[in-house]
Design a protein around this motif. Structure first.
Motif, PDB file in Angstrom:
ATOM      1  N   PRO A 114      52.284  -3.387  28.273  1.00 37.89           N
ATOM      2  CA  PRO A 114      53.631  -3.536  28.858  1.00 37.89           C
ATOM      3  C   PRO A 114      54.654  -4.014  27.830  1.00 37.89           C
ATOM      4  O   PRO A 114      54.296  -4.726  26.882  1.00 37.89           O
ATOM      5  CB  PRO A 114      53.423  -4.604  29.946  1.00 37.89           C
ATOM      6  CG  PRO A 114      51.975  -4.555  30.279  1.00 37.89           C
ATOM      7  CD  PRO A 114      51.273  -4.170  29.013  1.00 37.89           C
ATOM      8  N   PRO A 115      55.940  -3.624  27.998  1.00 34.02           N
ATOM      9  CA  PRO A 115      57.001  -4.024  27.074  1.00 34.02           C
ATOM     10  C   PRO A 115      57.013  -5.541  26.884  1.00 34.02           C
ATOM     11  O   PRO A 115      56.789  -6.287  27.848  1.00 34.02           O
ATOM     12  CB  PRO A 115      58.278  -3.551  27.764  1.00 34.02           C
ATOM     13  CG  PRO A 115      57.845  -2.470  28.694  1.00 34.02           C
ATOM     14  CD  PRO A 115      56.440  -2.780  29.092  1.00 34.02           C
ATOM     15  N   GLY A 116      57.238  -5.981  25.641  1.00 35.35           N
ATOM     16  CA  GLY A 116      57.320  -7.417  25.371  1.00 35.35           C
ATOM     17  C   GLY A 116      55.961  -8.094  25.266  1.00 35.35           C
ATOM     18  O   GLY A 116      55.892  -9.316  25.200  1.00 35.35           O
ATOM     19  N   SER A 117      54.886  -7.305  25.268  1.00 37.63           N
ATOM     20  CA  SER A 117      53.564  -7.939  25.174  1.00 37.63           C
ATOM     21  C   SER A 117      52.751  -7.349  24.022  1.00 37.63           C
ATOM     22  O   SER A 117      51.525  -7.227  24.105  1.00 37.63           O
ATOM     23  CB  SER A 117      52.793  -7.825  26.486  1.00 37.63           C
ATOM     24  OG  SER A 117      52.316  -6.506  26.672  1.00 37.63           O
ATOM     25  N   ALA A 118      53.472  -6.979  22.925  1.00 36.78           N
ATOM     26  CA  ALA A 118      52.767  -6.494  21.734  1.00 36.78           C
ATOM     27  C   ALA A 118      51.748  -7.546  21.323  1.00 36.78           C
ATOM     28  O   ALA A 118      51.969  -8.743  21.509  1.00 36.78           O
ATOM     29  CB  ALA A 118      53.761  -6.240  20.612  1.00 36.78           C
ATOM     30  N   ARG A 119      50.628  -7.076  20.811  1.00 37.89           N
ATOM     31  CA  ARG A 119      49.536  -8.015  20.547  1.00 37.89           C
ATOM     32  C   ARG A 119      48.649  -7.555  19.415  1.00 37.89           C
ATOM     33  O   ARG A 119      48.690  -6.399  19.005  1.00 37.89           O
ATOM     34  CB  ARG A 119      48.676  -8.140  21.808  1.00 37.89           C
ATOM     35  CG  ARG A 119      47.959  -6.847  22.142  1.00 37.89           C
ATOM     36  CD  ARG A 119      47.463  -6.824  23.559  1.00 37.89           C
ATOM     37  NE  ARG A 119      48.560  -6.859  24.532  1.00 37.89           N
ATOM     38  CZ  ARG A 119      48.388  -7.024  25.823  1.00 37.89           C
ATOM     39  NH1 ARG A 119      47.180  -7.155  26.332  1.00 37.89           N
ATOM     40  NH2 ARG A 119      49.422  -7.040  26.635  1.00 37.89           N
ATOM     41  N   LEU A 120      47.867  -8.505  18.934  1.00 37.51           N
ATOM     42  CA  LEU A 120      46.758  -8.129  18.078  1.00 37.51           C
ATOM     43  C   LEU A 120      45.545  -8.034  18.984  1.00 37.51           C
ATOM     44  O   LEU A 120      45.210  -8.992  19.668  1.00 37.51           O
ATOM     45  CB  LEU A 120      46.506  -9.184  17.009  1.00 37.51           C
ATOM     46  CG  LEU A 120      47.544  -9.340  15.917  1.00 37.51           C
ATOM     47  CD1 LEU A 120      46.923 -10.053  14.735  1.00 37.51           C
ATOM     48  CD2 LEU A 120      48.106  -8.004  15.459  1.00 37.51           C
ATOM     49  N   ARG A 121      44.941  -6.865  18.994  1.00 36.77           N
ATOM     50  CA  ARG A 121      43.742  -6.721  19.821  1.00 36.77           C
ATOM     51  C   ARG A 121      42.545  -7.008  18.921  1.00 36.77           C
ATOM     52  O   ARG A 121      42.054  -6.141  18.210  1.00 36.77           O
ATOM     53  CB  ARG A 121      43.661  -5.311  20.401  1.00 36.77           C
ATOM     54  CG  ARG A 121      42.442  -5.072  21.280  1.00 36.77           C
ATOM     55  CD  ARG A 121      42.497  -3.677  21.890  1.00 36.77           C
ATOM     56  NE  ARG A 121      41.345  -3.366  22.718  1.00 36.77           N
ATOM     57  CZ  ARG A 121      40.217  -2.836  22.254  1.00 36.77           C
ATOM     58  NH1 ARG A 121      40.075  -2.558  20.973  1.00 36.77           N
ATOM     59  NH2 ARG A 121      39.223  -2.580  23.079  1.00 36.77           N
ATOM     60  N   ILE A 122      42.117  -8.255  18.960  1.00 40.93           N
ATOM     61  CA  ILE A 122      40.985  -8.686  18.143  1.00 40.93           C
ATOM     62  C   ILE A 122      39.711  -8.359  18.910  1.00 40.93           C
ATOM     63  O   ILE A 122      39.581  -8.702  20.084  1.00 40.93           O
ATOM     64  CB  ILE A 122      41.062 -10.209  17.889  1.00 40.93           C
ATOM     65  CG1 ILE A 122      42.326 -10.543  17.101  1.00 40.93           C
ATOM     66  CG2 ILE A 122      39.810 -10.708  17.182  1.00 40.93           C
ATOM     67  CD1 ILE A 122      42.682 -12.027  17.115  1.00 40.93           C
ATOM     68  N   THR A 123      38.797  -7.649  18.273  1.00 38.62           N
ATOM     69  CA  THR A 123      37.515  -7.407  18.937  1.00 38.62           C
ATOM     70  C   THR A 123      36.385  -7.954  18.090  1.00 38.62           C
ATOM     71  O   THR A 123      36.393  -7.838  16.867  1.00 38.62           O
ATOM     72  CB  THR A 123      37.265  -5.908  19.199  1.00 38.62           C
ATOM     73  OG1 THR A 123      37.388  -5.197  17.974  1.00 38.62           O
ATOM     74  CG2 THR A 123      38.245  -5.357  20.215  1.00 38.62           C
ATOM     75  N   LEU A 124      35.429  -8.547  18.759  1.00 37.63           N
ATOM     76  CA  LEU A 124      34.266  -9.130  18.096  1.00 37.63           C
ATOM     77  C   LEU A 124      33.054  -8.243  18.349  1.00 37.63           C
ATOM     78  O   LEU A 124      33.007  -7.504  19.328  1.00 37.63           O
ATOM     79  CB  LEU A 124      34.025 -10.544  18.630  1.00 37.63           C
ATOM     80  CG  LEU A 124      35.211 -11.504  18.471  1.00 37.63           C
ATOM     81  CD1 LEU A 124      34.912 -12.839  19.140  1.00 37.63           C
ATOM     82  CD2 LEU A 124      35.560 -11.697  16.996  1.00 37.63           C
ATOM     83  N   SER A 125      32.106  -8.339  17.441  1.00 37.96           N
ATOM     84  CA  SER A 125      30.899  -7.519  17.547  1.00 37.96           C
ATOM     85  C   SER A 125      29.691  -8.348  17.137  1.00 37.96           C
ATOM     86  O   SER A 125      29.810  -9.272  16.314  1.00 37.96           O
ATOM     87  CB  SER A 125      31.025  -6.301  16.624  1.00 37.96           C
ATOM     88  OG  SER A 125      29.760  -5.692  16.433  1.00 37.96           O
TER      89      SER A 125
END
Ligand code: PLP
Length: 384
Positions: A352-363
């Motif tokens: 959604p607008p205004g919710s840019a993020r870093l999508r950190i994923t762990l493994s």
């Protein structure tokens, strides 16, 4: 308007709003690390949650499958593209997940489109979680059914949409684990409401399958529910690609009649089906990897709190750091890249607008020192 001015205007608009997308040519990707332009990075953007994409047994299975069946399937499953390898994988999946039938698709995107467009007609309604994956929302729009979206993970909002009686059938759609937020749907409540209103429930468990539940059976196993339609995909924890829909006998027979993605598209290579069967075996026995992943998640969350970072409320491998502004998210992503860390910024319209993020994923493929390195860099940026 000419073709050129149309395309130039579209490109310009995307550049101005910092939503320009570009692809990166990856030279090598082990799940834990990736190489771009000769540089090595720790990979915190993958979906290879259990580190299966380089498992020697799965690679060997694919090689042997290719030696046995050749490279491609040779056609749609309705002609000569449905092999014993596909048949055995479908059986193994339905046994594992406790459904009468499983049908294979070449991708999760195709499975969602096929299932939704085959089942839903003009008089029907689709009630989907507001944050549903693009493949679900686009399929809903394609289907000609009425699409309404309920507030994210909010059974009360769904209940309100269910209250007025429908002309035709009703399909409720959610995800097990949400792809950009890492939170889990209240499946028990959603299933109860759907059943109460004679609706069917469809759960897309792309990010839960393999990772959650007994032997990796996913989000529905954790919550003890059995939706009428369960979509599992193989591009994430399975470390491969492809998807399956799990359903009852009659519905599977109907999809074979009506799902255009099965009829008019070449089925996945048999060798891939053999590799998927091998990956499934690994997943059923991957309690050690699941435990390691959960330790990484707990460790990351605990230590990010200590450094005052605001993470989304997720206990899954997806740990988004919401930044808000598009440019800021790119800046942080670039900063991390300089530190040897690959963390993709995700911007609208994906979120959604205004919710840019870093999508950190762990493994499970990560080591604790990898996570320390990420935490240190994030902390360094915060105080800069
Ligand atoms: C990745 C994803 C898909 C698409 O699956 P593919 O196999 O990559 O096409 C569908 N739904 C959700 C929730 C996903 O995260």
């Amino acid at each position: 308007m000419s073709w050129q001015s149309f395309i130039q205007a579209e490109l310009k608009q995307r550049q101005q709003n910092a939503i320009w997308r570009k692809r990166t040519c990856v030279e090598h990707n082990t799940g834990r690390e990736l190489q771009v332009d000769g540089h090595q990075y720790l990979n915190f953007s993958g979906n290879d949650y259990l580190g299966l994409s380089h498992h020697p047994k799965v690679i060997e299975a694919w090689q042997q499958g290719a030696a046995q069946y050749g490279t491609g399937s040779g056609g749609s499953g309705h002609v000569t593209g449905f092999s014993r390898a596909h048949y055995q994988l479908e059986n193994a999946l339905s046994e594992w997940l406790g459904y009468p039938r499983a049908l294979l698709f070449i991708s999760g995107f195709a499975a969602n489109q096929a299932v939704i467009t085959a089942l839903m007609t003009q008089d029907d309604r689709i009630l989907a979680d507001k944050l549903s994956h693009a493949s679900i929302l686009e399929a809903a729009m394609l289907s000609r059914a009425t699409l309404r979206r309920f507030t994210h993970n909010n059974p009360l909002s769904l209940e309100k949409l269910l209250a007025p009686p429908a002309k035709g059938k009703t399909l409720v759609i959610t995800e097990g684990v949400f792809s950009m937020d890492g939170d889990c749907a209240p499946l028990t409540e959603l299933q109860r409401l759907a059943t109460q209103h004679n609706a069917w429930l469809m759960v897309d468990d792309a990010h839960g399958i393999g990772v959650r539940g007994r032997e990796g059976r996913g989000s529905c196993d954790v919550d003890g529910i059995k939706p009428e339609l369960l979509i599992v995909t193989f591009g994430k924890a399975f470390g491969l690609s492809g998807a399956a829909v799990l359903c009852d006998e009659a519905t599977a027979d109907y999809f074979i009649q009506a799902a255009r993605h099965l009829i008019y598209s070449t089925s996945m290579p048999p060798a891939q089906a053999i590799a998927l069967s091998a990956a499934l075996q690994q997943i059923r026995n991957a309690d050690g990897e699941r435990e390691r992943l959960n330790q990484h998640i707990a460790y990351f969350r605990k230590n990010s709190q200590l450094s005052g970072m605001q993470l989304a409320n997720s206990s899954m491998a997806i740990q988004p750091l919401i930044v808000g502004d598009n440019d800021d998210s790119i800046q942080l992503s670039n900063y991390l890249r300089q530190k040897g860390l690959w963390v993709q910024a995700i911007r609208p319209p994906t979120v959604p607008p205004g919710s840019a993020r870093l999508r950190i994923t762990l493994s499970a493929a990560h080591r604790q020192q990898d996570i320390d390195q990420l935490l240190e860099a994030l902390h360094g940026f915060a105080i800069k």
